[in-house]
Design a protein around this motif. Structure first.
Motif, mmCIF file in Angstrom:
data_model
loop_
_atom_site.group_PDB
_atom_site.id
_atom_site.type_symbol
_atom_site.label_atom_id
_atom_site.label_comp_id
_atom_site.label_asym_id
_atom_site.label_seq_id
_atom_site.Cartn_x
_atom_site.Cartn_y
_atom_site.Cartn_z
ATOM 1 N N TRP A 95 64.837 44.547 -30.105
ATOM 2 C CA TRP A 95 65.955 43.603 -29.932
ATOM 3 C C TRP A 95 66.325 43.445 -28.460
ATOM 4 C CZ3 TRP A 95 71.149 45.874 -29.125
ATOM 5 C CH2 TRP A 95 72.113 44.900 -28.865
ATOM 6 N N LEU A 96 66.474 44.544 -27.736
ATOM 7 C CA LEU A 96 66.900 44.471 -26.343
ATOM 8 C C LEU A 96 65.856 43.800 -25.457
ATOM 9 C CD1 LEU A 96 68.578 47.972 -25.919
ATOM 10 C CD2 LEU A 96 69.718 45.745 -25.882
ATOM 11 N N SER A 97 64.576 44.059 -25.732
ATOM 12 C CA SER A 97 63.538 43.440 -24.911
ATOM 13 C C SER A 97 63.436 41.951 -25.178
ATOM 14 C CB SER A 97 62.187 44.107 -25.171
ATOM 15 O OG SER A 97 61.803 43.966 -26.526
ATOM 16 N N GLN A 98 63.774 41.508 -26.390
ATOM 17 C CA GLN A 98 63.775 40.077 -26.682
ATOM 18 C C GLN A 98 64.984 39.389 -26.061
ATOM 19 O OE1 GLN A 98 63.396 40.444 -31.014
ATOM 20 N NE2 GLN A 98 61.455 39.362 -30.898
ATOM 21 N N GLY A 99 66.125 40.069 -26.073
ATOM 22 C CA GLY A 99 67.331 39.459 -25.511
ATOM 23 C C GLY A 99 67.352 39.469 -23.994
ATOM 24 N N ALA A 215 59.193 36.711 -14.890
ATOM 25 C CA ALA A 215 60.655 36.698 -14.999
ATOM 26 C C ALA A 215 61.089 35.664 -16.030
ATOM 27 C CB ALA A 215 61.284 36.394 -13.647
ATOM 28 N N GLN A 216 62.024 36.033 -16.881
ATOM 29 C CA GLN A 216 62.546 35.140 -17.914
ATOM 30 C C GLN A 216 64.065 35.246 -17.962
ATOM 31 O OE1 GLN A 216 60.065 36.844 -21.127
ATOM 32 N NE2 GLN A 216 59.307 34.768 -21.477
ATOM 33 N N ALA A 217 64.678 34.205 -18.449
ATOM 34 C CA ALA A 217 66.138 34.179 -18.544
ATOM 35 C C ALA A 217 66.607 35.056 -19.703
ATOM 36 C CB ALA A 217 66.625 32.749 -18.744
ATOM 37 N N ILE A 218 67.852 35.518 -19.593
ATOM 38 C CA ILE A 218 68.453 36.305 -20.673
ATOM 39 C C ILE A 218 68.753 35.395 -21.858
ATOM 40 C CG2 ILE A 218 70.461 37.672 -21.356
ATOM 41 C CD1 ILE A 218 70.640 38.693 -18.524
ATOM 42 N N ASP A 219 68.402 35.835 -23.039
ATOM 43 C CA ASP A 219 68.701 35.107 -24.270
ATOM 44 C C ASP A 219 70.039 35.621 -24.803
ATOM 45 O OD1 ASP A 219 68.834 33.880 -26.714
ATOM 46 O OD2 ASP A 219 66.793 34.387 -27.336
ATOM 47 N N TRP A 220 71.117 34.986 -24.356
ATOM 48 C CA TRP A 220 72.454 35.463 -24.718
ATOM 49 C C TRP A 220 72.711 35.354 -26.214
ATOM 50 C CZ3 TRP A 220 74.740 38.423 -21.432
ATOM 51 C CH2 TRP A 220 74.534 38.247 -20.054
ATOM 52 N N ASP A 221 72.139 34.334 -26.855
ATOM 53 C CA ASP A 221 72.317 34.185 -28.296
ATOM 54 C C ASP A 221 71.714 35.378 -29.049
ATOM 55 O OD1 ASP A 221 73.656 31.805 -28.071
ATOM 56 O OD2 ASP A 221 71.851 30.573 -28.242
ATOM 57 N N LYS A 222 70.560 35.822 -28.567
ATOM 58 C CA LYS A 222 69.907 36.968 -29.208
ATOM 59 C C LYS A 222 70.758 38.226 -29.078
ATOM 60 C CE LYS A 222 66.239 38.868 -31.148
ATOM 61 N NZ LYS A 222 65.757 38.459 -32.478
ATOM 62 N N LEU A 223 71.380 38.394 -27.907
ATOM 63 C CA LEU A 223 72.215 39.573 -27.684
ATOM 64 C C LEU A 223 73.537 39.483 -28.445
ATOM 65 C CD1 LEU A 223 71.647 40.081 -23.848
ATOM 66 C CD2 LEU A 223 70.610 41.369 -25.711
ATOM 67 N N SER A 415 51.636 38.813 -37.066
ATOM 68 C CA SER A 415 51.791 37.672 -36.168
ATOM 69 C C SER A 415 52.497 38.100 -34.884
ATOM 70 C CB SER A 415 52.601 36.570 -36.851
ATOM 71 O OG SER A 415 53.927 37.008 -37.094
ATOM 72 N N ALA A 416 52.467 37.219 -33.878
ATOM 73 C CA ALA A 416 53.082 37.531 -32.582
ATOM 74 C C ALA A 416 54.578 37.798 -32.731
ATOM 75 C CB ALA A 416 52.843 36.386 -31.608
ATOM 76 N N GLN A 417 55.245 37.072 -33.635
ATOM 77 C CA GLN A 417 56.685 37.262 -33.823
ATOM 78 C C GLN A 417 57.007 38.626 -34.437
ATOM 79 O OE1 GLN A 417 54.975 34.603 -34.823
ATOM 80 N NE2 GLN A 417 55.713 32.992 -33.457
ATOM 81 N N GLN A 418 56.048 39.207 -35.145
ATOM 82 C CA GLN A 418 56.277 40.498 -35.800
ATOM 83 C C GLN A 418 55.878 41.688 -34.935
ATOM 84 O OE1 GLN A 418 53.797 39.668 -39.213
ATOM 85 N NE2 GLN A 418 55.555 39.203 -40.519
ATOM 86 N N THR A 419 55.303 41.409 -33.755
ATOM 87 C CA THR A 419 54.813 42.481 -32.891
ATOM 88 C C THR A 419 55.910 43.474 -32.500
ATOM 89 O OG1 THR A 419 53.022 41.129 -32.006
ATOM 90 C CG2 THR A 419 53.709 43.013 -30.682
ATOM 91 N N PRO A 420 57.115 43.029 -32.050
ATOM 92 C CA PRO A 420 58.148 44.010 -31.692
ATOM 93 C C PRO A 420 58.509 44.948 -32.850
ATOM 94 C CG PRO A 420 58.737 41.841 -30.854
ATOM 95 C CD PRO A 420 57.560 41.652 -31.768
ATOM 96 N N SER A 421 58.663 44.384 -34.053
ATOM 97 C CA SER A 421 59.007 45.227 -35.200
ATOM 98 C C SER A 421 57.863 46.157 -35.574
ATOM 99 C CB SER A 421 59.375 44.358 -36.405
ATOM 100 O OG SER A 421 60.651 43.785 -36.237
ATOM 101 N N ALA A 422 56.629 45.644 -35.519
ATOM 102 C CA ALA A 422 55.470 46.482 -35.848
ATOM 103 C C ALA A 422 55.362 47.650 -34.879
ATOM 104 C CB ALA A 422 54.193 45.641 -35.817
#
Length: 538
Positions: A95-99, A215-223, A415-422
């Motif tokens: 979660w934190l790495s995505q946000g 470098a990527q922007a912070i995803d405030w919605d995710k956080l 899938s790529a979207q499931q990689t963090p959870s896996a």
């Protein structure tokens, strides 16, 4: 119509194929690029540091306890605090790495890990050390799953086996050299250098991450839209469970009110966490992955792998110090044979994966691991460090055949979207396996040694003539050494009791090595039940 407006009218999934890659990702950050490899190596070095710090204090615990004025039981919390915090951090890493973005999160957590390491070296009492070790474990815990994730996300499929081989070095080589390195640093310098050693590689990791990751922007919605109920129940459940497993045997398990209460809190919160995650559309950790047969079988294999890895690293030093009075450095010289031989095999495994089914390679690795445990299940009083080296080498040769294929097999349908959870689930399961393995081993050794000692005491009467002769001969030796007859008789009885206790413990270790060997054969069955990989997944 302009090219921009034309692109805007194209559906998103088609636009990704029409728009050139450089329009969506800056040049140099493509999969398998030089920058990607730099980031992967940075992640692996960070994971190596985090795993190394789990074991590096073990060989020097007496010195640390003496400096801080702590008892043996109080000192055990120095290691427990690190493991509990690490267990909580791993599920949060996705979660934190995505946000925050992977780059920002890894840079921040690495900087915090360096700071926490430095604070550990400044600890003025036990409470301060436990607090700083907890911080170190929390920030270090994020480095392990994210190294696994970087391999999956930054390397092309044909290079993932190489990445998994390198990850295998961090997962098995770090714990193997931890006691050796820790004992050497303490003997040559002081225990403070166990923590100073993290600073130079930590700064190197930060520099490599800053260069290798985009470098990527912070995803405030995710956080903001985080699964806070999941975070709270996970932290309470996993944290309490880790304490129960780490401290249970020392506190007589459910004979302790503390362990009873923590077990209840852990059970309630883990059940709530699972319930919440399965009902959420965007859960903190996607536990639905465990519903996939291949992934579930892979997690079982990961659990047994963690159990076997940590059990060996726990049992062998305990046996050598308890039965043969080995020093920390002498123990390290035996343990390192679990690490160095695998460096010869690891480069070969990616090539073997191109020619052989990964399931068979993993099954072979688990079989070798089981064989090494079986080789240690026939020990006698003469079985010391030199006799253990052969089993250590077999164990080291088998580990690369597990760690490289199992990671690929477990994630080939993800899938790529499931990689963090896996990544989160696999690393949590491996750590849980390690904690469960140590708890199981410690409890079995205590229980089996008491059982064997009781059996020996019952048989002493049957061989009382031999026992009497032994006591007479031994007491005579003590008389010749200068003891009076009464004292010599008491010394002879004490020596007989010590010998019987020693033999009881050796038989208990044999029992536990055999049990772990049998459990590892379950892992062989599990990986063979995984469905055959698709041709393009190799």
């Amino acid at each position: 119509m302009s090219s921009v407006s034309a692109t805007q009218e194209i559906p998103a999934e088609i636009a990704e194929q029409v728009v050139p890659p450089q329009a969506t990702k800056p040049q140099g950050y493509e999969r398998g690029s030089f920058r990607s490899w730099v980031a992967v190596f940075a992640g692996l070095l960070g994971a190596f540091m985090a795993i190394l710090d789990i074991q590096i204090t073990n060989a020097s615990m007496k010195e640390i306890q003496g400096s801080l004025g702590a008892t043996l039981e109080e000192g055990s919390w120095i290691a427990t605090a690190y493991l509990v915090a690490e267990m909580i951090a791993i599920p949060l890493s996705g979660w934190l790495s995505q946000g925050l973005s992977v780059r920002r999160y890894l840079l921040w957590t690495t900087a915090a890990f360096i700071l926490a390491s430095f604070l550990c070296s400044l600890a003025w009492n036990l409470e301060a050390m436990i607090a700083f070790r907890a911080l170190q474990g929390f920030f270090g815990g994020a480095l392990i799953p994210l190294a696994f994730r970087l391999i999956l996300e930054l390397l092309p499929k044909e290079k993932r086996a190489t990445g998994m081989a390198l990850f295998g070095v961090t997962a098995t080589f770090a714990p193997s050299i931890g006691p050796t390195l820790g004992g050497w640093l303490t003997e040559q310098f002081s225990w403070h250098y166990l923590f100073y050693i993290n600073i130079p590689p930590g700064l190197l990791v930060m520099a490599m991450l800053a260069y290798g990751l985009r470098a990527q922007a912070i995803d405030w919605d995710k956080l903001k839209n985080a699964d806070y109920s999941g975070i709270v129940t996970m932290a309470l459940g996993m944290g309490c469970l880790e304490v129960v497993l780490e401290e249970g045997n020392r506190k007589d398990w459910f004979g302790s009110e503390l362990i009873q209460n923590l077990a209840i809190v852990a059970a309630i919160n883990i059940a709530l966490f699972v319930f919440i995650q399965l009902r959420k559309s965007s859960p903190l950790v996607n536990l639905r992955l465990l519903g996939q047969r291949d992934f579930a079988l892979s997690t079982l294999a990961y659990f047994l792998l963690g159990m076997a890895l940590f059990s060996a690293i726990y049992m062998i030093p305990l046996y050598l110090s308890q039965i043969h009075d080995y020093s920390p450095l002498e123990i390290g010289e035996v343990i390192m044979w679990m690490g160095f031989p695998q460096l010869l095999v690891l480069p070969l495994v990616p090539r073997l994966l191109q020619r052989f089914d990964g399931r068979y390679l993993a099954a072979f690795g688990f079989s070798m691991f089981a064989l090494s445990y079986y080789m240690n299940s026939h020990m006698t009083l003469d079985f010391a460090g030199e006799q253990m080296i052969a089993a250590q080498v077999v164990r080291a040769l088998g580990q690369p055949f597990i760690l490289v294929p199992i990671g690929i097999i477990a994630t080939m349908h993800i899938s790529a979207q499931q990689t963090p959870s896996a990544s989160t689930v696999l690393n949590v399961i491996r750590n849980l396996g390690g904690a469960f393995g140590i708890a199981l081993v410690a409890t079995l050794i205590d229980n089996q040694s008491r059982t064997h000692l009781a059996d020996m005491k019952q048989t002493v009467a049957a061989v009382s003539g031999q026992a009497y002769q032994y006591l007479q001969q031994t007491s005579q030796l003590f008389v010749q050494a200068g003891s009076d007859p009464v004292t010599a008789q008491a010394q002879a009885k004490a020596m007989l009791a010590k010998t019987m206790t020693q033999q009881a413990y050796i038989q208990a270790y044999n029992d536990v090595f055999l049990i772990i060997s049998v459990l590892l054969m379950l892992a062989v069955v599990a990986v063979l039940m995984i469905r055959k990989p698709k041709p393009d997944a190799a």
